[in-house]
Scaffold this motif. Structure first.
Motif, PDB file in Angstrom:
ATOM      1  N   CYS A  93      -0.022  66.292  42.378  1.00 14.19           N
ATOM      2  CA  CYS A  93       1.130  65.895  41.576  1.00 14.19           C
ATOM      3  C   CYS A  93       0.631  65.189  40.320  1.00 14.19           C
ATOM      4  O   CYS A  93      -0.129  64.234  40.409  1.00 14.19           O
ATOM      5  N   PRO A  97       4.032  58.418  38.273  1.00  8.16           N
ATOM      6  CA  PRO A  97       3.556  57.517  39.330  1.00  8.16           C
ATOM      7  C   PRO A  97       2.218  57.956  39.927  1.00  8.16           C
ATOM      8  O   PRO A  97       1.353  57.111  40.208  1.00  8.16           O
ATOM      9  N   CYS A  98       2.009  59.248  40.084  1.00  9.22           N
ATOM     10  CA  CYS A  98       0.717  59.708  40.617  1.00  9.22           C
ATOM     11  C   CYS A  98      -0.382  59.531  39.566  1.00  9.22           C
ATOM     12  O   CYS A  98      -1.506  59.148  39.900  1.00  9.22           O
ATOM     13  N   CYS A 134       6.279  66.386  39.907  1.00 11.10           N
ATOM     14  CA  CYS A 134       6.591  65.461  41.012  1.00 11.10           C
ATOM     15  C   CYS A 134       7.013  66.193  42.281  1.00 11.10           C
ATOM     16  O   CYS A 134       7.889  67.050  42.275  1.00 11.10           O
ATOM     17  N   LEU A 135       6.380  65.821  43.380  1.00  9.60           N
ATOM     18  CA  LEU A 135       6.669  66.450  44.670  1.00  9.60           C
ATOM     19  C   LEU A 135       7.586  65.566  45.520  1.00  9.60           C
ATOM     20  O   LEU A 135       7.771  65.815  46.711  1.00  9.60           O
ATOM     21  N   ALA A 137       7.264  62.485  46.502  1.00  6.68           N
ATOM     22  CA  ALA A 137       6.626  61.550  47.439  1.00  6.68           C
ATOM     23  C   ALA A 137       5.931  60.454  46.621  1.00  6.68           C
ATOM     24  O   ALA A 137       4.823  60.034  46.945  1.00  6.68           O
ATOM     25  N   CYS A 138       6.630  59.979  45.583  1.00  9.75           N
ATOM     26  CA  CYS A 138       6.020  59.055  44.623  1.00  9.75           C
ATOM     27  C   CYS A 138       5.533  57.769  45.290  1.00  9.75           C
ATOM     28  O   CYS A 138       4.576  57.158  44.823  1.00  9.75           O
TER      29      CYS A 138
HETATM   30  S1  FES Z   1       5.074  61.264  40.939  1.00  6.36           S
HETATM   31 FE1  FES Z   1       3.778  62.152  42.395  1.00  6.36          FE
HETATM   32  S2  FES Z   1       5.100  62.589  44.019  1.00  6.36           S
HETATM   33 FE2  FES Z   1       6.426  61.841  42.494  1.00  6.36          FE
END
Ligand code: FES
Length: 176
Positions: A93, A97-98, A134-135, A137-138
């Protein structure tokens, strides 16, 4: 849409056709197109995880829709592949956030370890690295998807272990 000259052995078995018909039956008879996403999943799973033009044309025929309608969907979603991909596809991802939790360094680490660039399978066809959106699972960042499963709170040590487990055939890719 990605193009490939590779040919694909198309084999819509009776079992696959039964499953497709079951998926189609979930929708009104004049809305067969609604089954397109799940049907593409089934068909792709049964064909080494990718969809050639010929295979998408076959899906269009089965669903009685235009081929372009299948191409559009298959090229929009990253879970459909229009070329042969590595058996173990590490889908990192790459949303904020990742990224803030170091996913890009982990992607570089994985690519270096495997000796590939993003989007290039290893010569033996075993591994590939891809960046996706984004998957969902942030809270478990940095994370990636491998087959049907999420790998969360990734570290270099976890990547090492995953690669070793893939090589030892210890990784289950699908949940069915
Ligand atoms: S930002 Fe990586 S899962 Fe949402």
């Amino acid at each position: 849409m990605e193009h490939t000259n590779q040919t694909q052995n198309i084999n819509i078995t009776d079992a696959l056709m039964t499953r497709i018909n079951e998926l189609i039956s979930h929708y009104p008879s004049d809305k067969r197109k609604s089954a397109l996403l799940p049907v593409l999943h089934e068909v792709q799973d049964a064909h080494d995880n990718w969809l050639s033009i010929e295979l998408m044309d076959r899906v269009a025929e089965i669903l009685q829709i235009k081929p372009i309608e299948v191409y559009e969907v298959a090229s929009f979603y990253s879970m459909y592949n229009q070329r042969p991909i590595g058996k173990y596809m590490f889908e990192f991802c790459q949303t904020s956030p990742c990224c803030l939790n170091g996913v890009e360094n982990l992607m570089d680490y994985t690519c270096n370890k495997l000796g590939v660039k993003v989007g290039e399978p290893t010569p033996d066809g075993m591994f590939e690295v891809r960046g996706v959106e984004c998957l969902g699972a942030c809270g478990y960042a940095p994370m990636m998807q491998l087959g049907d499963f999420y790998q969360e709170h990734l570290t270099e040590e976890k990547i090492d272990q995953l690669i070793a487990d893939c090589k030892d055939n210890k990784i289950i890719l699908h949940d069915k």
